[in-house]
Structures are given as C-alpha cells and as structure tokens.
Write an enzyme that holds these catalytic residues in place. Structure first.
Site, PDB file in Angstrom:
ATOM      1  N   SER A  81      26.918  49.623  25.670  1.00 30.39           N
ATOM      2  CA  SER A  81      27.469  49.854  26.862  1.00 30.39           C
ATOM      3  C   SER A  81      27.617  51.307  26.788  1.00 30.39           C
ATOM      4  O   SER A  81      27.454  52.150  25.590  1.00 30.39           O
ATOM      5  CB  SER A  81      29.064  49.237  26.859  1.00 30.39           C
ATOM      6  OG  SER A  81      29.941  50.019  27.622  1.00 30.39           O
TER       7      SER A  81
ATOM      8  N   TYR B 296      37.143  47.939  21.543  1.00 27.57           N
ATOM      9  CA  TYR B 296      35.875  47.648  22.296  1.00 27.57           C
ATOM     10  C   TYR B 296      34.902  48.898  22.388  1.00 27.57           C
ATOM     11  O   TYR B 296      33.863  48.670  22.088  1.00 27.57           O
ATOM     12  CB  TYR B 296      36.207  47.297  23.979  1.00 27.57           C
ATOM     13  CG  TYR B 296      35.095  46.927  24.735  1.00 27.57           C
ATOM     14  CD1 TYR B 296      34.072  45.750  24.498  1.00 27.57           C
ATOM     15  CD2 TYR B 296      34.615  47.970  25.907  1.00 27.57           C
ATOM     16  CE1 TYR B 296      33.118  45.664  25.392  1.00 27.57           C
ATOM     17  CE2 TYR B 296      33.497  47.838  26.338  1.00 27.57           C
ATOM     18  CZ  TYR B 296      32.452  46.696  26.008  1.00 27.57           C
ATOM     19  OH  TYR B 296      31.528  46.485  26.733  1.00 27.57           O
TER      20      TYR B 296
END
Ligand SMILES: NC(=O)c1ccc[n+]([C@@H]2O[C@H](COP(=O)([O-])OP(=O)(O)OC[C@H]3O[C@@H](n4cnc5c(N)ncnc54)[C@H](OP(=O)(O)O)[C@@H]3O)[C@@H](O)[C@H]2O)c1
Length: 262
Positions: free
Chosen positions: A139, A152
């Site tokens: 990401s 995360y």
C-alpha cells in the site's frame, strides 16, 4: 501449457480484479479466501468467460496453520504455481490502545506472517524450475507511519521491505518479486472492514477503482518492476514523503486520520 496464478484474497476487491486480469491472459487460477460462496460464484463466472481452469480453496489465512495446509493441498492436486499473488490483507482504524486485540493480531498474522510463509513455501519449487513470479500487495501506507492505523501501516512497510529484499535474493534465478502499492481504492471492502468510513478525509477523495489497480499490478509484474506505486498523485506523495522530515510526515498523517476529539 497454461501457467497458473495463485491469488489470495480473490473473493472480492483488488484480488477479484487480479483474478480477472490473469484469466484474460490465459492463466489457470487458484483462488483463495474464506468466503466459499463468493469463490464459487467467481469460479462459475470465470470458467464461462475464459478457457482456463479455476480452482478454489477456502482458507482463513489468518490462522497460522493455513499456509502449510494450502501448500499441501495444492501439491496433492498436482498443481504448479507459476505466480504467487499475496493480496489478502485488511486494516483496522482507531487508536492502538482501544483496538480489538484479536482483530489486530489476525491483521499482523495475515498481512505479514502468512505472506512470508506462503512465499517461503512456494519459492523453492519456483527456484527448482528456474522460473516464477511473486506479487505482494502492500500500500502507499508502506511509505510512512500511520497514526490511528499504526499496525496496518507498519505491516505494509514490512511487505515492501520484505519484497525489495526478496527481489535482490532471487535476482538472476529466473524468479522476480514485485510489490504493488495502491493508494485508497474504490470497489473494495477495505474501507468498510477497516472502519475508515469515520474519517472525513477518505470520504472526500476521488478514488481509482480496483480494476485499474489490478491491471497496473499485472503490468508491473510483467515488466519485473520491483516497487510499483499506483497513480501519479500517489507517486508524488511518496516522493514528497521521502524528502520531508519523518516527524513532519507522521504528524500530517496523524492530523488527517485523527478521530474526532483526538
Ligand atoms: N482498498 C484499498 O483502499 C487498499 C489500498 C491499499 C492497499 N490495499 C491492500 O489491497 C489488498 C486487497 O484488499 P482490498 O482492498 O481488495 O480489500 P477487500 O475488498 O476487503 O478484499 C480483501 C480480500 O482478502 C480476503 N481476506 C480477508 N481476510 C482473510 C483471511 N483471514 N483469510 C483469507 N482471505 C482473507 C477477503 O476475502 P474473505 O473475506 O472472503 O476471506 C477478500 O477477498 C489488501 O492487502 C489491502 O491491504 C487496499
């Protein structure tokens, strides 16, 4: 003979779109996720629209025993994995001190340990054959700390660092490793699962769709690109993050993602 791509998290979002792209390029597919019903629907859709075979395996990949069980099932069925796509992953929004630990623990297991374990298992047969590809989905979160989604963001930094190092280790063996870094993407359940609907900033973004991200990831894999950041704005953001002081970047993300009153 058709090549085979194993895609984790293929029951929806970016993984489903990746399955369609690989099917279009005449790959056989091994699709993995928890939702058997969704996998069955996708299997029936893709076998009608494409000539290749579609195998579906239901696993909760946040369970530590799942990677080995999946690998053994693939071997028992005599399937060869030419491309391993480690896509399954999720986020969890909120201050660490208030998080649901079971959910966070599953996040760390799925996003990092399972991805590493599956790579460890499927890499040796690729090395024996002298060909293969690994596509790991990270990401843009990989490029900076993310207050209020700390674990995360850190898990995606792991995926990026791991893949860059792996690409170096396998250089010259016929194997390649690519890390796909999407920014926020529409047509996925990611935001809802991560409870990101609460963040005003994300509601205002005009997001690219999962199909565009998947096509970009496939193309990057084909070009043997190591780090593939999707979207011009995301690449600009990543570049800016790299030249700004780390503390400034962390504060900026913290302000954007802060829950009301924090
Ligand atoms: N969407 C975004 O904005 C965005 C941005 C950057 C990076 N990413 C990354 O892109 C990847 C794909 O996410 P997405 O956006 O497509 O989200 P998504 O729509 O929520 O899809 C996630 C996929 O992972 C599977 N999955 C989740 N937990 C699992 C588990 N325990 N075991 C097996 N499979 C599991 C889900 O299937 P089941 O529920 O059926 O198991 C689903 O197929 C993730 O790694 C995510 O971090 C997403």
């Amino acid at each position: 003979m058709a090549k085979t791509a194993l895609i984790t998290g293929a029951s929806g979002g970016i993984g489903y779109e990746l399955a369609k792209v690989f099917a279009t390029h005449a790959y056989d597919l091994i699709l993995v996720a928890r939702s058997t019903d969704k996998l069955q629907q996708i299997q029936s859709e893709l076998t009608q629209s494409h000539p290749g075979q579609v195998h579906i395996f239901s696993y909760d990949l946040s369970q530590p025993a799942s990677p080995l069980a999946l690998f053994e099932q693939v071997q028992q069925q005599g399937l060869t994995v030419d491309v391993l796509v480690n896509n399954a992953g999720f986020g969890d929004y909120g201050p660490l001190a208030e998080c649901d630990w079971d959910k966070h623990s599953a996040l760390l297991q799925l996003n990092m340990v399972t991805l590493t374990h599956l790579t460890r298992l499927f890499l040796p047969p690729m090395l024996e054959r002298g060909s293969g590809k690994v596509l790991n989905v990270a990401s843009t979160a990989a490029f900076q700390p993310g207050p209020f989604m700390a674990a995360y963001y850190a898990s995606k930094a792991y995926v990026m660092s791991f893949t860059e190092a792996l690409a170096h280790e396998v250089d010259g063996t016929g194997i390649t490793a690519t890390v796909l870094c999407p920014g926020p993407t529409r047509g996925t359940d990611f935001q809802a699962r991560a409870k990101l609907g609460e963040v005003e900033f994300f509601k205002q973004l005009k997001l690219p769709d999962a199909a565009a991200v998947a096509q970009f990831g496939y193309d990057a894999l084909e070009r043997n690109q190591v780090v593939a950041v999707h979207g011009v704005l995301n690449r600009l953001l990543v570049f800016t993050n790299r030249i700004m002081p780390r503390r400034t970047v962390t504060n900026a993300v913290g302000r954007l993602q802060a829950p009301e009153g924090k």
